[in-house]
Design a protein around this motif. Structure first.
Motif, PDB file in Angstrom:
ATOM      1  N   ILE C   3      65.461  36.951  -8.141  1.00 44.58           N
ATOM      2  CA  ILE C   3      64.370  36.796  -9.088  1.00 44.58           C
ATOM      3  C   ILE C   3      63.220  36.050  -8.419  1.00 44.58           C
ATOM      4  O   ILE C   3      63.428  35.102  -7.655  1.00 44.58           O
ATOM      5  CB  ILE C   3      64.828  36.060 -10.366  1.00 44.58           C
ATOM      6  N   PRO C   4      62.011  36.476  -8.748  1.00 44.78           N
ATOM      7  CA  PRO C   4      60.856  35.934  -8.045  1.00 44.78           C
ATOM      8  C   PRO C   4      60.678  34.440  -8.277  1.00 44.78           C
ATOM      9  O   PRO C   4      60.256  33.732  -7.370  1.00 44.78           O
ATOM     10  CB  PRO C   4      59.676  36.703  -8.636  1.00 44.78           C
ATOM     11  N   LEU C   5      60.928  33.940  -9.414  1.00 47.30           N
ATOM     12  CA  LEU C   5      60.647  32.523  -9.667  1.00 47.30           C
ATOM     13  C   LEU C   5      61.917  31.685  -9.619  1.00 47.30           C
ATOM     14  O   LEU C   5      61.989  30.646 -10.270  1.00 47.30           O
ATOM     15  CB  LEU C   5      59.943  32.359 -11.010  1.00 47.30           C
ATOM     16  N   ALA C   9      62.496  28.071 -11.228  1.00 42.17           N
ATOM     17  CA  ALA C   9      63.318  28.041 -12.430  1.00 42.17           C
ATOM     18  C   ALA C   9      64.417  26.986 -12.272  1.00 42.17           C
ATOM     19  O   ALA C   9      64.677  26.194 -13.195  1.00 42.17           O
ATOM     20  CB  ALA C   9      63.935  29.417 -12.686  1.00 42.17           C
ATOM     21  N   ALA C  10      65.035  26.952 -11.079  1.00 46.26           N
ATOM     22  CA  ALA C  10      66.115  25.980 -10.863  1.00 46.26           C
ATOM     23  C   ALA C  10      65.588  24.569 -11.042  1.00 46.26           C
ATOM     24  O   ALA C  10      66.207  23.728 -11.721  1.00 46.26           O
ATOM     25  CB  ALA C  10      66.686  26.166  -9.463  1.00 46.26           C
ATOM     26  N   ALA C  39      69.838  20.898  -8.517  1.00 47.04           N
ATOM     27  CA  ALA C  39      68.552  21.568  -8.696  1.00 47.04           C
ATOM     28  C   ALA C  39      67.894  21.811  -7.338  1.00 47.04           C
ATOM     29  O   ALA C  39      67.414  22.912  -7.061  1.00 47.04           O
ATOM     30  CB  ALA C  39      67.656  20.714  -9.587  1.00 47.04           C
ATOM     31  N   VAL C  40      67.887  20.802  -6.468  1.00 48.14           N
ATOM     32  CA  VAL C  40      67.228  20.951  -5.169  1.00 48.14           C
ATOM     33  C   VAL C  40      67.954  21.978  -4.304  1.00 48.14           C
ATOM     34  O   VAL C  40      67.335  22.892  -3.741  1.00 48.14           O
ATOM     35  CB  VAL C  40      67.164  19.589  -4.438  1.00 48.14           C
ATOM     36  N   MET C 102      55.442  21.211  -5.971  1.00 47.90           N
ATOM     37  CA  MET C 102      55.347  21.694  -4.585  1.00 47.90           C
ATOM     38  C   MET C 102      55.811  23.132  -4.496  1.00 47.90           C
ATOM     39  O   MET C 102      55.222  23.969  -3.798  1.00 47.90           O
ATOM     40  CB  MET C 102      56.227  20.837  -3.669  1.00 47.90           C
ATOM     41  N   SER C 103      56.900  23.382  -5.209  1.00 46.38           N
ATOM     42  CA  SER C 103      57.489  24.708  -5.197  1.00 46.38           C
ATOM     43  C   SER C 103      56.497  25.737  -5.725  1.00 46.38           C
ATOM     44  O   SER C 103      56.371  26.845  -5.187  1.00 46.38           O
ATOM     45  CB  SER C 103      58.753  24.651  -6.039  1.00 46.38           C
TER      46      SER C 103
END
Lengths: 633, 481, 447
Positions: C3-5, C9-10, C39-40, C102-103
Motif C-alpha cells: 500500500i502506498p501510504l 499509516a503505521a 510503529a517505527v 518526516m515520513s
C-alpha cells in the motif's frame, strides 16, 4: 690472471690483520685483555713479511691488478673491488708495514698498563689495516672506503684519552676537517663515475692517456687535490694535524709516519696521470706544497711542545712531497715519503720515550735538558733521525730531499728559493730541538739526572727506525725500479692492461746534482748554526718570541687558526639560528600558529551565538537576502 | 603459490587481535606473531621470489562498486620494505620486552605493521589509501599512550599534520579516478590501469596533490615539523617504526604512484622537488647540529637522510633509484638502532638530553660501541650500509641534477658535525654535576642481541651490498628515465 | 501489503494508539514503548515493500529515494524509540508525530504537501525538545527553535506563493522567471534552515545542547535526513532554479564554519551540534554536486551512504554522552579505562566522524567529496577536506582526553545504553571495512 693466482702474500695482507682484530675483539678482550697485542703483533710480522714478499715480486716484474668481486651494481654501473699490487703501492706498503710494525712493537711497551690496552691495540691495528687497504686498492671507491676508515681510526685514536677535553676537541677537529676534505674525494669519485663510467685506476689511466679531452677533468683534479690537502695536512686544511698529537704517542708516530697523512700524497700519486692532464693544476699543487712547507717549517721553529714541533715538521715535509709532485717528480715524492716515514716515526717515538721517562703526557722543550747522557739509546736514535731529517749526507734524508731540491732548482723561481729556505728551516727546528732536549742545560730546565733510559721494548724499535732513516738512501735505486716497473707495464686481469702506458710525470729520480746538494747542505748547516747560536751559545737570548706580535702571529699560525675558529663558530651559530629560531620559532610556529588561529577563529565565531533569538533571526534574514541577491543578480 | 599475499598483512592483524585479548601474556603473542610475520615474508620473498622483480605476485579480488577491488601485488621493492617492517617489528617487540605496558601496546605495534604491510602491497589505490591512513591510528595511540612528557600534543600534531597531506592526496586520487572514468567509461582504482593522460589540464594539480601528500610523510622541508615532535615523544620502539618504516611510505608513494603515473610532470618538477630534497639535506643537518636532545637530533638527521635518498630517487637513474631504495632499508636499520639505544638510555635514566649524560664509554662500553658503530653508519662511513645508499644516490643525482647533488653532499658532510659531538657529549665527556650517568647500566644480553643483529646487517650491507641492490634493482628498472 | 501510504499509516496508528493509551490513568509504560518501537519498525518494513510510482490522488510520490529515506528515518529514530521514557505518553506521541511528519515529507509530491509535512514534522519536534529535558532550558530552546522555525516556514510559504505566481504550478516547472527564482530560493532557504546551513544555523547548537542527548541524536539524524531529501526534492521540482549553483559553496562554508566553531566548545552536546552543522555542510555540498551533475540516480548513493553512516555515528555519540552521564569535555578525561568497551566504541565513532579509514565515516566523506570532485567542484571539495581535517582536531582531542589523560572528578555512574554505542560502532566499522556494502547500496536509488 685469476683470483686463484693471486699470491698468498696478497691474501695474507688482509687475512692476518682481520683475523687478529676479530680474535682480539671477540676472544682476547674478554679472556685476557692484557694479551690483546700478541695476535696483533703476530699479524704485524705476517703483514711485513707479506709486504716484502710482494715487494720482491714487483721488483722482479710480477705486479698485477685484478678485480676480485663486484661490490655494488645498479643498472649498467658497477664497482668492482680488487687488488692492485704495483710499484708505488708496494714501495709505500713495504715502508708502512715495516715502520708500522715497529711502532706496534713500541706501543706494546708504551701502552702497557693502560686501562684500555685492548681497545687501543684493536683500533691501532685497524688503522694499520686501513692503510694497507688504501695502498692496495685498485679503484677509487675502494680507496675511498679505506681512506674514510683511516679517518675514523685516527679519530678514535686521537680521542683515545677521551677524558681529556683537549683530546676530544682534537679528535673532533681532525675528523671534521678530514670530512671536509673527504667531501672533495667523494665528489671527485662521483664525478669520475659520471665522466668516465669506471673507477679503476688503470682504466682511468688508459682513458686519460687516450688523448680525448674530458670536460669534468679539471673539477675532478681540483677535488682530488682538495682531498689530499685535508688528509696530508696542507694549507688551507692543515690545522687539524698539530692538534692531533693529543692521542697516545704511538698513534702520532703511526699517523705522521705511515698511515694517515701519507694517504693524501699517495692519493695524488695514484691520481697523477689525471691531475697532470689539467693545465695549471700541477703548479697549484707545487705552490700549495711550497707555501705549506715553508710556513710550517717557520712555525715549527717557534713551538715549545716537542710533539707539536714534530707535527709542524710533518706538515712541512708533506709540503715538500707535494712540491715534488707538483713539479712532476712522482718518484721523488714517493722517495721522500718513504724516508720521511722512517725518520718521523723514530723522532716521535723518541719523544715518546722522553715523555715516558718523565711520566708526562706532553713534554716541552723547557721541561728537560741534557738528556744525551741519561738516555743514550734514545739520543742516538734521535740524532740519526734528526740528521736524516735535516738532510745531512749520507743519511736517507739527504738523498730524498736532494731529489726535491733538485726538481725545484730546475724549475727555478720562487719555488726554488722556498725549497732552499725549507731546507734551512728544517735543520733549524730539528737542531733546536736536539740541542734543547739533549744538550742544553738551560737554567730553567730540570736536571736530567733522574731520567732513565727507556726499557728495551721502547728503545729497540726506535733504534731500528732510526737506522732505517739513516740507511734509507740506499733505497733510491730499488725505488726507482719499483716505480718504473709498477707504473709502466702491468700484466694483469684487466682488459687493456698489457698496454704500455706512457704516463706523465718523471718517474726516474734525478741523479745527484752536486751544486744543489752542496747548496742544500749549506742551507742545512746554516739552519743548524742558527739553532746553535740561539739555543746553546747565548742562553740568555729569548728564542721563544714571548709576547708581542710575533708570538700572537706564530701561535695563531699567522692568523689562520683564528679565521678557522671564527668560521666554525659562525657555522654553529647559523645552525643554532636555523635549528632553534627558524625551525622551532618560524616554521613550527607557523604550523602551530595556524592551529591557534583556527582555534581563535572558533572562539570568535562561537561568540556570535549568544543565545539571543533576535540575532538568530537577523542572521537568517541577512543570509537569505544574500542568497536571494546572488540568485537574482 | 605457497602463501597468498594476504597472509602478509593478515598475520600481524590477527596478531593485534590476539595480543589485545591475551592480557598479561600479550607480549608472548606479539613475539610469536611478529616472528610468524617475518617468516611469512621470508617464505614469500625467497620461495615465491618475484622473478625479475616485476609485478608478478598478484592477488586480485572481486571488483566492487566504482571499480574498487581488492588487488595486491608484490615486487621486490614491496617485499623488501615489508621485510624491513617485519624485521623491525620483531626487533621492537624484543627490545620492549621488559617494558611494563598493557596489552594494547603490543596490539598497536602489530596493527601498525599490518597497515604498513598493506600500504606496500596494495595495487588498488583505494586500498592503498585505506592502509595509508590506517597506519596513523595505531601510531597515534603508541605516541599518546606510551610516549614521554609532551606526548599529548605530539600525538595530535602528528595525526593532524600527516592527515593534511593525506587529504590532499585523497582528493588528487579522486580526481584521477574520475577523469579516467570520464575519458574511458571505466571505473577503476587499479594502479596498473589508471592513466594520468586522461586528466588533461588538471594533471599538474593532481600531481602536486599527490606529491604534497607524500612529501609530508617523507618529510620534506618545510613540511617536516611534525616529525621532531612525534619522534621525540614516541616510545623508543615507536620511533623505530616511525623512522624505520613510516617515513619510507612517502618515498614508496613517490616510487609507486607519483613517478609512474606522471613521468613527464615529475621530471618537469625536478628543480623544485630536487631543490627541496637537497635543501632538506642541508637544513636537516643544520637543525640537528642545534639540538640538545638526542632524539630530536636523530629525528632531524632522518630528514637529512631522506633528503639525499630522495635526490637519488628523483634523478631517475639506475644508481639513484636503486641506491635510494637501499637507503630506505639502511636508514631503517641505522636510525632504528640509534633510536633503540636512546630508548634504552631513557628507560634507565628518564633523560635524553646531551648534557644529561657523560662518560658512558667507561660505564657502558657495549652501549658506546653500538652507538658509535651506528653513528658511523649513519654518517656514511664506507664499509657500512649508509655509504652504499649515499654513494649510489648521490652518484645518480649527480648525473641528473649536478648542482642539487652538490648541495646535497654538503648536507652529507655536515653529518659528522652533529653526530660526533653528540656522541662525544654522551659517551666521552666527563659526567657533569646534573648527570644521570650513574643510573645507566650497560646493555643486557637481550639488548645486545638486538643490536648485534642490526649492526651485523649494517656491516653486511656495507661490505657486500650487491645482493641487496640486485634485489631492488629490477623493480625500479621501469622508472629509469 | 503493497500500500502506498503504508509507513505513514503505521506511524499514524502509533500516534493514535499512544494517544488512546494516554487516556488511561496510568498508561502502561511497556506497552507505550513497544508501540513506538513497533510503529517505527513496521514503517520501515512497509517502506521496503511500498509500491513504486506517483499517486496523484494521495498527493504522494513513491520512488526509490522515498523508500530509502523512509528506512533512513527509521534508522535515525530507532534509538530514541528504544529509549523513550515510557512513563510519558505525550513524549511518545510527539516522537511518533515528528517521525510521521518526516515520513510524509519524504513522499510529498507537491509543494503544499511539502509544506504541510514540514510543519507536521517541526511542531512535535519543538515540543519534544521542550519536554525531553525538564526545566526552563528546554523550554527556552524550544521557543527559540519555534521562532526560527516559524520564520523558516514563513519563508517557505512566501517562496511557494511567488513560485506559484510565476509558474502556475505547485509541482515541477520548467522555466522560471526572476519571481519564480526568488520563490525557489526562499523555499530552499527553509530547507537550509532545517539543515543548519551557515548563517541559518544559530538555533541549532542551543537546541541540541538543551534537549536530552537521545533527542539531539534523533534530531541530528532522522530530521536531518528528511531535510536533505527536502532540499533534493526542491532541486528536482525546480530543475532550473539557480540556487543549486550556490549549494556547494554554502555547503563548504558551512562545513568549515561548523568545524571551526566546534573547536573550542567545552560542552559535548554543543560540540556535537556544531559537528552536525559541519556534516550538514558536507551534505549540502553533496546535494549541490548532485544537482549540478544533472541529478544522476547513482549520485544519490553518496548522500545515502553518508546519511546512514552519520545516523550511526551521531546516534552513537549522543548515546555515549547519555550513557556516560557527562556534559563537558573535561569530564571525558581518563574515562577510557573506566568504561572500557563503550569508550572503545566511542573512539571508533570519533575516528569515523573524523573520516579516518577504515570506517564508514571515511567512505561517506570519500563518496561525497568524490562526487564534488567529479562535478568539477574542486574548491568546495578542498574546503570540505579542510573541514574534515579541522574537525579531526577535536575528535582527536576527545580521544586524547578519553585515553591519554588522567581522570578528574568522581567515578562515572554509567546509564544504560552501552550496547547501543557498541552497536553503532560495529555498524560504522562494517560500513567502512566492507566496501562491498557500497555495491549493495548502489542498487537502491535505481531500483
Amino acid at each position: 690472471m685469476t683470483a686463484a693466482q693471486v699470491p698468498l702474500a696478497a691474501w695474507l695482507l688482509f687475512a692476518a690483520p682481520v683475523s687478529a682484530i676479530l680474535f682480539g675483539f671477540f676472544v682476547m678482550r674478554r679472556v685476557k685483555p692484557e694479551w690483546t697485542h700478541l695476535p696483533i703483533l703476530l699479524s704485524c710480522v705476517i703483514v711485513t713479511a707479506a709486504a716484502f714478499w710482494l715487494a720482491a715480486d714487483v721488483y722482479t716484474g710480477h705486479s698485477f691488478d685484478l678485480n676480485l668481486f663486484r661490490w655494488a651494481a645498479a643498472g649498467a654501473f658497477g664497482v668492482d673491488f680488487g687488488l692492485r699490487i704495483d710499484g708505488p703501492g708496494v714501495a709505500v706498503l713495504a715502508m708502512v708495514s715495516l715502520v708500522g710494525s715497529l711502532i706496534h712493537l713500541y706501543a706494546a711497551g708504551y701502552m702497557k698498563g693502560d686501562a684500555a690496552f685492548g681497545r687501543f691495540f684493536l683500533i691501532f691495528h685497524l688503522f694499520f689495516l686501513a692503510m694497507i687497504g688504501l695502498l692496495t686498492a685498485n679503484n677509487y671507491v675502494q680507496l675511498y672506503l679505506f681512506w674514510e676508515l683511516v679517518g675514523v681510526c685516527s679519530y678514535l685514536l686521537v680521542g683515545f684519552w677521551f677524558h681529556k677535553e683537549s683530546a676530544r676537541a682534537a679528535a673532533l677537529k681532525a675528523f671534521i676537517t678530514n670530512r671536509i676534505g673527504d667531501f672533495g674525494l667523494l665528489l671527485a669519485v662521483l664525478l669520475i663515475v659520471l665522466q668516465f663510467k669506471v673507477t679503476h685506476f688503470h682504466l682511468l689511466y688508459l682513458k686519460a692517456a687516450s688523448g680525448v679531452s674530458f670536460a669534468l677533468l679539471p673539477l675532478i683534479g681540483v677535488c682530488l687535490v682538495w682531498a689530499a690537502c685535508a688528509k696530508s695536512a696542507q694549507f688551507p686544511l692543515y690545522f687539524w694535524l698539530p692538534d692531533a698529537m693529543e692521542g697516545p704517542t704511538p698513534t702520532s708516530a703511526l699517523m705522521h709516519a705511515a698511515t694517515m697523512v701519507t694517504a693524501g700524497v699517495f692519493l695524488l700519486v695514484r691520481s697523477w696521470p689525471l691531475i697532470a692532464l689539467v693545465p695549471g693544476l700541477p703548479d697549484l699543487v707545487a705552490w700549495i706544497g711550497g707555501v705549506t712547507a715553508l710556513f710550517a717549517a717557520i712555525i715549527a721553529g717557534t713551538k715549545k711542545d716537542l710533539k707539536r714541533i714534530l707535527a709542524y715538521s710533518t706538515v712541512s715535509h708533506l709540503g715538500l712531497m707535494m712540491l715534488a709532485l707538483g713539479l712532476g717528480q712522482v718518484g721523488a715524492a714517493l722517495f721522500h715519503l718513504v724516508v720521511h716515514g722512517f725518520f718521523k716515526a723514530a723522532l716521535f717515538l723518541c719523544v715518546g720515550n722522553i715523555a715516558h721517562a718523565l711520566h708526562q703526557s706532553t713534554v716541552n722543550v723547557d721541561d728537560v735538558g741534557g738528556l744525551h747522557k741519561s738516555m743514550r739509546l734514545t739520543y742516538l736514535s734521535f740524532l740519526l733521525a734528526a740528521l736524516s731529517l735535516a738532510g745531512v749526507f749520507p743519511l736517507g734524508g739527504f738523498f730524498s730531499k736532494d731529489a726535491i731540491l733538485d726538481a725545484a732548482w730546475h724549475h727555478g723561481g720562487p719555488l726554488a728559493l722556498m725549497s732552499m729556505l725549507v731546507a734551512a728551516g728544517s735543520a733549524f727546528y730539528i737542531f733546536r730541538m736536539l740541542f734543547l732536549v739533549f744538550y742544553g742545560a738551560r737554567s730553567q730546565q730540570k736536571d736530567a739526572a733522574h731520567v732513565h733510559e727507556a726499557e728495551p721494548i721502547l728503545g729497540i724499535p726506535v733504534l731500528f727506525l732510526a737506522l732505517g732513516a739513516a740507511a734509507a738512501g740506499l733505497l733510491k735505486a730499488p725505488l726507482e725500479r719499483f716505480v718504473v716497473s709498477g707504473l709502466r707495464g702491468l700484466p694483469s686481469g684487466l682488459p687493456g692492461l698489457n698496454l704500455v702506458l706512457n704516463l706523465p710525470g718523471e718517474l726516474f729520480l734525478p741523479h745527484l746534482n752536486w751544486i744543489v746538494a752542496g747548496l742544500g747542505t749549506l742551507m742545512a748547516a746554516l739552519g743548524a748554526a742558527t739553532a746553535w747560536r740561539l739555543t746553546m751559545s747565548d742562553p740568555g737570548f729569548d728564542w721563544r718570541w714571548r709576547g708581542g706580535v710575533a708570538e700572537a702571529m706564530f701561535e695563531s699560525d699567522f692568523g689562520w687558526k683564528i679565521l678557522i675558529d671564527r668560521g666554525a663558530r659562525a657555522v654553529s651559530r647559523v645552525a643554532d639560528c636555523i635549528g632553534r629560531v627558524l625551525d622551532k620559532g618560524c616554521l613550527d610556529g607557523l604550523i602551530e600558529g595556524m592551529a591557534g588561529l583556527t582555534r581563535a577563529a572558533g572562539t570568535l565565531i562561537a561568540r556570535s551565538a549568544q543565545g539571543r533569538v533576535n540575532d538568530y533571526l537577523w542572521w537568517m534574514v541577512i543570509g537569505t537576502a544574500l542568497l536571494l541577491g546572488r540568485v537574482l543578480r | 603459490m605457497i602463501l597468498p599475499l594476504t597472509t602478509l598483512w593478515i598475520v600481524p592483524l590477527i596478531g593485534a587481535a590476539v595480543c589485545s585479548m591475551m592480557g598479561s601474556r600479550s607480549k608472548h603473542a606479539a613475539l610469536i606473531f611478529s616472528a610468524a610475520f617475518l617468516a611469512a615474508v621470508g617464505i614469500i620473498g625467497l620461495l615465491q621470489r618475484p622473478t625479475e622483480g616485476l609485478l608478478v605476485i598478484n592477488e586480485i579480488g572481486p571488483a566492487w562498486a566504482y571499480g574498487i577491488s581488492y588487488r595486491l601485488s608484490a615486487d621486490s621493492l614491496s617485499i623488501g620494505l615489508i621485510g624491513l617492517t617485519a624485521f623491525l617489528n620483531l626487533i621492537c617487540v624484543i627490545a620492549s620486552w621488559e617494558l611494563e605496558v598493557s596489552a594494547g601496546y603490543w596490539a598497536c605495534f602489530m596493527a601498525l605493521s599490518a597497515a604498513l604491510t598493506g600500504v606496500f602491497l596494495a595495487r588498488d589505490l583505494f586500498f592503498f589509501y585505506i592502509f595509508w591512513e590506517a597506519t596513523l591510528v595505531p601510531m597515534f595511540f603508541i605516541i599518546g599512550l606510551w610516549g614521554s612528557s609532551n606526548r599529548l600534543h605530539a600525538a595530535v600534531k602528528f595525526f593532524l599534520f600527516t592527515f593534511l597531506g593525506s587529504v590532499l592526496m585523497l582528493l588528487a586520487l579522486l580526481a584521477l579516478v574520475s577523469a579516467h572514468h570520464r575519458a574511458t567509461g571505466v571505473w577503476t582504482w587499479d594502479l596498473a590501469v589508471l592513466d594520468a593522460g586522461t586528466l588533461g589540464s588538471a594533471a599538474p594539480l593532481v600531481f602536486w596533490g599527490l606529491v604534497l601528500g607524500f612529501a609530508v610523510k617523507i618529510p620534506m622541508v618545510p613540511l617536516h615539523t611534525w616529525l621532531p615532535d612525534a619522534h621525540t615523544e614516541a616510545p623508543a620502539a615507536g620511533s623505530v617504526m616511525l623512522a624505520g618504516v613510516m617515513l619510507k611510505m612517502g618515498v614508496y608513494g613517490l616510487l609507486r604512484v607519483a613517478l609512474p603515473l606522471f613521468p613527464i610532470l615529475s621530471w618537469d618538477a625536478l628543480p623544485i622537488l630536487g631543490g627541496l630534497a637537497a635543501f632538506s639535506t642541508i637544513y636537516g643537518a643544520l637543525c640537528a647540529m642545534a639540538q640538545t636532545d638526542l632524539k630530536r637530533m636523530i629525528a632531524y638527521s632522518s630528514i637529512a637522510h631522506l633528503g639525499f635518498c630522495l635526490l637519488g630517487v628523483l634523478s631517475r637513474t639506475s644508481q639513484g633509484l636503486t641506491g635510494g631504495a637501499l637507503q630506505l632499508v639502511n636508514h631503517g636499520l641505522t636510525t632504528g638502532a640509534l633510536f633503540l639505544m636512546v630508548g634504552f638510555l631513557y628507560e634507565r635514566s628518564h633523560k635524553r638530553g646531551l648534557s644529561d649524560f657523560g662518560d658512558l664509554a667507561s660505564r657502558a662500553p657495549y652501549l658506546a660501541f653500538f652507538f658509535g658503530f651506528s653513528t658511523l653508519a649513519s654518517i656514511g662511513l664506507p664499509g657500512l650500509n649508509g655509504f652504499v645508499g649515499e654513494f649510489l644516490s648521490l652518484s645518480g643525482a649527480l648525473s641528473a641534477l649536478p648542482v642539487l647533488a652538490f648541495a646535497g653532499m654538503f648536507g652529507v658532510t655536515l653529518a659528522a658535525a652533529y653526530a660526533l659531538p653528540a656522541f662525544q657529549a654522551v659517551f666521552w665527556a666527563p659526567a657533569g654535576s646534573g648527570s644521570v650517568s650513574a643510573k645507566v647500566t650497560d646493555l643486557n644480553y637481550r639488548e645486545r642481541a638486538v643490536l648485534w643483529t642490526l649492526s651485523g646487517l649494517m656491516l653486511w650491507i656495507g661490505l657486500a651490498p650487491r645482493p641487496w641492490l640486485a634485489w631492488f634493482e629490477p623493480a625500479l628498472r621501469g622508472l629509469v628515465r | 501489503m503493497m500500500i502506498p501510504l503504508g509507513p505513514q499509516a503505521a506511524l499514524a496508528t502509533g500516534v493514535l494508539g499512544t494517544l488512546s493509551l494516554g487516556l488511561m490513568r496510568r498508561p502502561p509504560a511497556l506497552a507505550l514503548r513497544a508501540l513506538a518501537l513497533v510503529a517505527v519498525v513496521s514503517s520501515m518494513i512497509f517502506a521496503v515493500w511500498a509500491p513504486i510510482g506517483a499517486f496523484p490522488s494521495l498527493i504522494i510520490l513513491c520512488d526509490a529515494k522515498s523508500i530509502a529515506w523512509q528506512c533512513l528515518i527509521g534508522l535515525g529514530s530507532l534509538p530514541l524509540a528504544l529509549w523513550l521514557d515510557g512513563e510519558d505518553d505525550v513524549l511518545v506521541a510527539l516522537f511518533l508525530g515528528a517521525t510521521l511528519g518526516m515520513s510524509l515529507l519524504v513522499t510529498a509530491a507537491n509543494l503544499p504537501m511539502l509544506f504541510i509535512a514540514l510543519e507536521f514534522m517541526s511542531l512535535p519536534a519543538y515540543l519534544l525538545v521542550a519536554r525531553s529535558r525538564p526545566g526552563s532550558r528546554g523550554v527556552e530552546a524550544a521557543i527559540k527553535y519555534f521562532f526560527a522555525g516559524g520564520v523558516a516556514g514563513a519563508l517557505f510559504l512566501l517562496g511557494l506563493s511567488m513560485y506559484y505566481a510565476d509558474t502556475r504550478s505547485l509541482a515541477a516547472a520548467a522555466a522560471l522567471s526572476p519571481l519564480g527564482q526568488a520563490g525557489a530560493t526562499l523555499m530552499a532557504a527553509a530547507a537550509l534552515f532545517k539543515l543548519g546551513a551557515f548563517p541559518l544555523n544559530w538555533w541549532l547548537p542551543d537546541v541540541y545542547e538543551a534537549a536530552a542527548p537521545e533527542v539531539s541524536g534523533f534530531l541530528s539524524t532522522a530530521m536531518k535526513s528528511a531535510a536533505v531529501l527536502f532540499l533534493m526534492r526542491l532541486c528536482e521540482l525546480a530543475p532550473q532554479a539557480k540556487f543549486a549553483a550556490y549549494l556547494p559553496a554554502i555547503g563548504a562554508v558551512t562545513a568549515l564554519v561548523g568545524s571551526v566553531m566546534a573547536l573550542r566548545q567545552e560542552r559535548l552536546q554543543r560540540l556535537f551540534a556544531y559537528s552536525s552543522i559541519s556534516n550538514a555542510g558536507l551534505l549540502i555540498l553533496g546535494v549541490g554536486a548532485w544537482a549540478l551533475a544533472g541529478r544522476p540516480a547513482d549520485g544519490v548513493i553518496a548522500l545515502l551512504f553518508f546519511l546512514v553512516a552519520y545516523a550511526l555515528m551521531s546516534n552513537g555519540t549522543f548515546a555515549f554522552i547519555k550513557y556516560a552521564g557527562i556534559e563537558t569535555r573535561a569530564q571525558l578525561k581518563g574515562r577510557g579505562a573506566m568504561l572500557f568497551a563503550p569508550s572503545v566504541a566511542f573512539t571508533i565513532l570519533l575516528f569515523s566522524l573524523g573520516g579516518v579509514p577504515p570506517t564508514g565515516g571515511f567512505i561517506a566523506k570519500l563518496l561525497l567529496l568524490w562526487r564534488a570532485v567529479d562535478a568539477n567542484l574542486l574548491w568546495p571539495a578542498v574546503l570540505g577536506g579542510l573541514s574534515a581535517l579541522i574537525s579531526l582536531a577535536y575528535y582527536l582531542g576527545m580521544t586524547r582526553e578519553l585515553w591519554f589523560e588522567a581522570p578528574q572528578g568522581p567515578e562515572p555512574k554509567p546509564d544504560s545504553g552501552a550496547a547501543l554505542v557498541i552497536a553503532c560502532a560495529v555498524g560504522v566499522v562494517l560500513l567502512g571495512a566492507a566496501p562491498w556494502l557500497m555495491s549493495s547500496f548502489s542498487g537502491v536509488p535505481t531500483r
